[in-house]
Design a protein around this motif. Sequence first.
Motif, PDB file in Angstrom:
ATOM      1  N   VAL A  48     -48.196  28.602  62.350  1.00  0.00           N
ATOM      2  CA  VAL A  48     -48.282  29.846  61.579  1.00  0.00           C
ATOM      3  C   VAL A  48     -47.331  29.752  60.383  1.00  0.00           C
ATOM      4  CG1 VAL A  48     -49.027  31.285  63.514  1.00  0.00           C
ATOM      5  CG2 VAL A  48     -46.585  30.989  63.089  1.00  0.00           C
ATOM      6  N   ASP A  49     -47.492  30.727  59.465  1.00  0.00           N
ATOM      7  CA  ASP A  49     -46.762  30.604  58.196  1.00  0.00           C
ATOM      8  C   ASP A  49     -45.282  30.940  58.292  1.00  0.00           C
ATOM      9  OD1 ASP A  49     -48.971  29.689  56.902  1.00  0.00           O
ATOM     10  OD2 ASP A  49     -49.660  31.692  56.317  1.00  0.00           O
ATOM     11  N   ASP A  50     -44.933  31.894  59.166  1.00  0.00           N
ATOM     12  CA  ASP A  50     -43.527  32.285  59.204  1.00  0.00           C
ATOM     13  C   ASP A  50     -43.099  32.726  60.601  1.00  0.00           C
ATOM     14  OD1 ASP A  50     -44.224  35.149  59.470  1.00  0.00           O
ATOM     15  OD2 ASP A  50     -45.039  34.803  57.467  1.00  0.00           O
ATOM     16  N   GLU A  51     -41.805  32.886  60.771  1.00  0.00           N
ATOM     17  CA  GLU A  51     -41.253  33.221  62.072  1.00  0.00           C
ATOM     18  C   GLU A  51     -41.656  34.616  62.531  1.00  0.00           C
ATOM     19  OE1 GLU A  51     -37.165  32.261  62.559  1.00  0.00           O
ATOM     20  OE2 GLU A  51     -37.043  33.295  64.498  1.00  0.00           O
ATOM     21  N   LYS A  52     -41.783  35.542  61.573  1.00  0.00           N
ATOM     22  CA  LYS A  52     -42.138  36.916  61.918  1.00  0.00           C
ATOM     23  C   LYS A  52     -43.511  36.930  62.614  1.00  0.00           C
ATOM     24  CE  LYS A  52     -42.621  41.375  59.726  1.00  0.00           C
ATOM     25  NZ  LYS A  52     -43.750  41.589  58.817  1.00  0.00           N
ATOM     26  N   THR A  53     -44.448  36.214  62.032  1.00  0.00           N
ATOM     27  CA  THR A  53     -45.793  36.126  62.618  1.00  0.00           C
ATOM     28  C   THR A  53     -45.703  35.489  64.003  1.00  0.00           C
ATOM     29  OG1 THR A  53     -46.607  35.736  60.370  1.00  0.00           O
ATOM     30  CG2 THR A  53     -48.137  35.317  62.173  1.00  0.00           C
ATOM     31  N   ALA A  54     -44.955  34.423  64.106  1.00  0.00           N
ATOM     32  CA  ALA A  54     -44.833  33.715  65.379  1.00  0.00           C
ATOM     33  C   ALA A  54     -44.279  34.646  66.460  1.00  0.00           C
ATOM     34  CB  ALA A  54     -43.929  32.504  65.217  1.00  0.00           C
ATOM     35  N   ARG A  55     -43.230  35.374  66.109  1.00  0.00           N
ATOM     36  CA  ARG A  55     -42.613  36.287  67.072  1.00  0.00           C
ATOM     37  C   ARG A  55     -43.584  37.358  67.532  1.00  0.00           C
ATOM     38  NH1 ARG A  55     -37.317  36.169  68.251  1.00  0.00           N
ATOM     39  NH2 ARG A  55     -36.045  34.891  66.881  1.00  0.00           N
ATOM     40  N   SER A  56     -44.292  37.955  66.595  1.00  0.00           N
ATOM     41  CA  SER A  56     -45.167  39.057  66.970  1.00  0.00           C
ATOM     42  C   SER A  56     -46.348  38.543  67.794  1.00  0.00           C
ATOM     43  CB  SER A  56     -45.585  39.866  65.752  1.00  0.00           C
ATOM     44  OG  SER A  56     -46.816  39.441  65.254  1.00  0.00           O
ATOM     45  N   LEU A  57     -46.843  37.349  67.475  1.00  0.00           N
ATOM     46  CA  LEU A  57     -47.920  36.754  68.269  1.00  0.00           C
ATOM     47  C   LEU A  57     -47.442  36.455  69.689  1.00  0.00           C
ATOM     48  CD1 LEU A  57     -49.411  34.233  65.712  1.00  0.00           C
ATOM     49  CD2 LEU A  57     -50.649  36.050  66.848  1.00  0.00           C
ATOM     50  N   MET A  69     -43.571  26.128  61.820  1.00  0.00           N
ATOM     51  CA  MET A  69     -43.441  27.182  62.815  1.00  0.00           C
ATOM     52  C   MET A  69     -44.716  27.187  63.647  1.00  0.00           C
ATOM     53  SD  MET A  69     -41.693  29.601  64.138  1.00  0.00           S
ATOM     54  CE  MET A  69     -40.309  29.724  63.039  1.00  0.00           C
ATOM     55  N   VAL A  70     -44.560  27.144  64.983  1.00  0.00           N
ATOM     56  CA  VAL A  70     -45.735  27.099  65.860  1.00  0.00           C
ATOM     57  C   VAL A  70     -45.629  28.140  66.969  1.00  0.00           C
ATOM     58  CG1 VAL A  70     -46.281  24.653  65.467  1.00  0.00           C
ATOM     59  CG2 VAL A  70     -44.688  25.282  67.289  1.00  0.00           C
ATOM     60  N   ILE A  71     -46.802  28.442  67.546  1.00  0.00           N
ATOM     61  CA  ILE A  71     -46.840  29.355  68.673  1.00  0.00           C
ATOM     62  C   ILE A  71     -47.885  28.884  69.664  1.00  0.00           C
ATOM     63  CG2 ILE A  71     -48.301  30.863  67.243  1.00  0.00           C
ATOM     64  CD1 ILE A  71     -48.300  32.688  69.456  1.00  0.00           C
ATOM     65  N   SER A  72     -47.569  29.001  70.955  1.00  0.00           N
ATOM     66  CA  SER A  72     -48.537  28.698  72.013  1.00  0.00           C
ATOM     67  C   SER A  72     -48.299  29.686  73.142  1.00  0.00           C
ATOM     68  CB  SER A  72     -48.349  27.268  72.515  1.00  0.00           C
ATOM     69  OG  SER A  72     -49.270  27.014  73.556  1.00  0.00           O
ATOM     70  N   GLY A  73     -49.228  30.618  73.326  1.00  0.00           N
ATOM     71  CA  GLY A  73     -49.000  31.683  74.303  1.00  0.00           C
ATOM     72  C   GLY A  73     -47.768  32.457  73.903  1.00  0.00           C
TER      73      GLY A  73
END
Length: 375
Positions: free
Chosen positions: A338-347, A290-294
Motif C-alpha cells: 500500500v502507499d502509506d502507513e495510514k492506509t496500512a494501519r486502517s486496513l 509498506m505492506v499489509i496481510s490480514g
Amino acid sequence: EDNIIVKDLADKIGVSPSQIISKLIGLGVMVNQNQSIDSDIAIIVAEEFGIELTIKEASKKIQESIEDEFNLDYEDNPEDLKSRAPIVTVMGHVDHGKTSLLDAIKETSVTKSEAGGITQHIGAYAVNINNRKICFLDTPGHEAFTSMRARGAQVTDIAILVVAADDGVMPQTIEAINHAKAAKVPIIVAINKMDKPTANVDRIKQELVENALVPEDWGGDTITVPVSAKNRQGIEELLEMILLVAEIQELKANPNRNAVGTIVEAQLDKGKGPLATVLVQKGTLEVGDMVISGSAFGRVRAMLDDKGKRVKKAGPSTPVVILGLSEVPNAGDLLYEVDDEKTARSLAEKSKEATRAEQMKADQKVSLDDLFERI
Ligand code: GDP
Ligand code: MG
C-alpha cells in the motif's frame, strides 16, 4: 450493501418470518418479510435463535470490501503485462515421492547454476533452466494447495501429479486430481520410481485413463513423464514439459505496480521478529515498501531470496522472505503493498475486526437444546 431478505433468513434458520421480524423490532429494525437487512444484523438475529450463520461469508465479504475500497487488487492494462515464470505445486499420494522429486529438481538445477546450493527452506524456490525460471511451491502434499485455495488464493499455475510406478493411482492421487481440476490447473503426471523393477508404466496409464486423464501417447492431452527421483532420471524432461505448458498458458503479470503476493509460510523468529515467505504474484516488492496481510502490516525492513541472500527487489513469481511485519501473518493470506502507513494501519484494523467477529461466532456456538429452550 450485503443484504439478506428477511424471508430467506427465516428459511435458512428454520423459523417463521414473523419470529425474525419480532427479533428485529427488538433490535430497532423495522422491516417486513420481503425487505432486506444488513448481513451483520442477520448474523445477530440468527444468533438469537442459536444458529451460527456462515460468518465466514461475512468476514470474507468484509475482506473483499476492504480490497475494493482501497482498490488493492485492480486489473492491469493488457499492455502493461509481461511474461512471468510458472508457479508449480507437486501433489500426489503419500510416499509416492513428492519430497524426493522436489529435492531432485532442486539439486539438478543447483549443480547447473550456482555451486553454493540452497541451504535454507523457505517453502518455495525458483530454479533456472536454460535462462528460464520455474517457481516451485516446496510444500509437498495438497494441504497447502487446498488451504490456500480455501482462502481464495490461486497460486498454482501447473500441478505435478506424482504417481509411483510400482503402486499406481491411490486415493490421495484421485483427491489431488480433483483439486487440480476444480482449480482449473493443468496436470503433468510424473510417473515416479521408474528405477524399480516392478515399475509398470502401462498400468499407471490405464489407471490415469480411468480417472479421465488420457496420456498424450494414448491419444489424449495429459502429459506424462517417467522419472526416478532416486537416480534423477527424467527430471530434465519434466522441467522441459513444465516450461512447454507454461508457454502455452502465456502467464503474465505487471511488474510495475504495487505488489500483490501470497503468504506461503510464516513464523516468529526470536531475533528477527515475524518472518514471512511471500510469493510475489503481481508488481514488484521492494525493501522499504509498506505492506499489509490480514492484520499484520509494516515496512519491509529486509528481504532474502530462496538462497538466503539479501535482495532489494522481488518481481512476479519470485519467492522471498520478508522482515518487518507487526505480527506473524497467516499462510494463504494475500499480502498487499500500500502507499502509506495510514492506509496500512486502517486496513489492518478492519481486518482485525473481521477476525474478531469470526472468533466471537466460533465461541458462541449454541446447541440445538439451547435453541429449543430459548424459543
Ligand atoms: P512423499 O511422501 O510423496 O513426499 O514421498 P517421499 O519423497 O518421502 O518418498 C517416499 C519413499 O519413496 C522414500 O523412501 C523415498 O526414498 C522413496 N522414493 C522416492 N522416489 C523414489 C524413486 O524414484 N525411486 C525409488 N526407488 N524410491 C523412491
Ligand atoms: Mg513428503
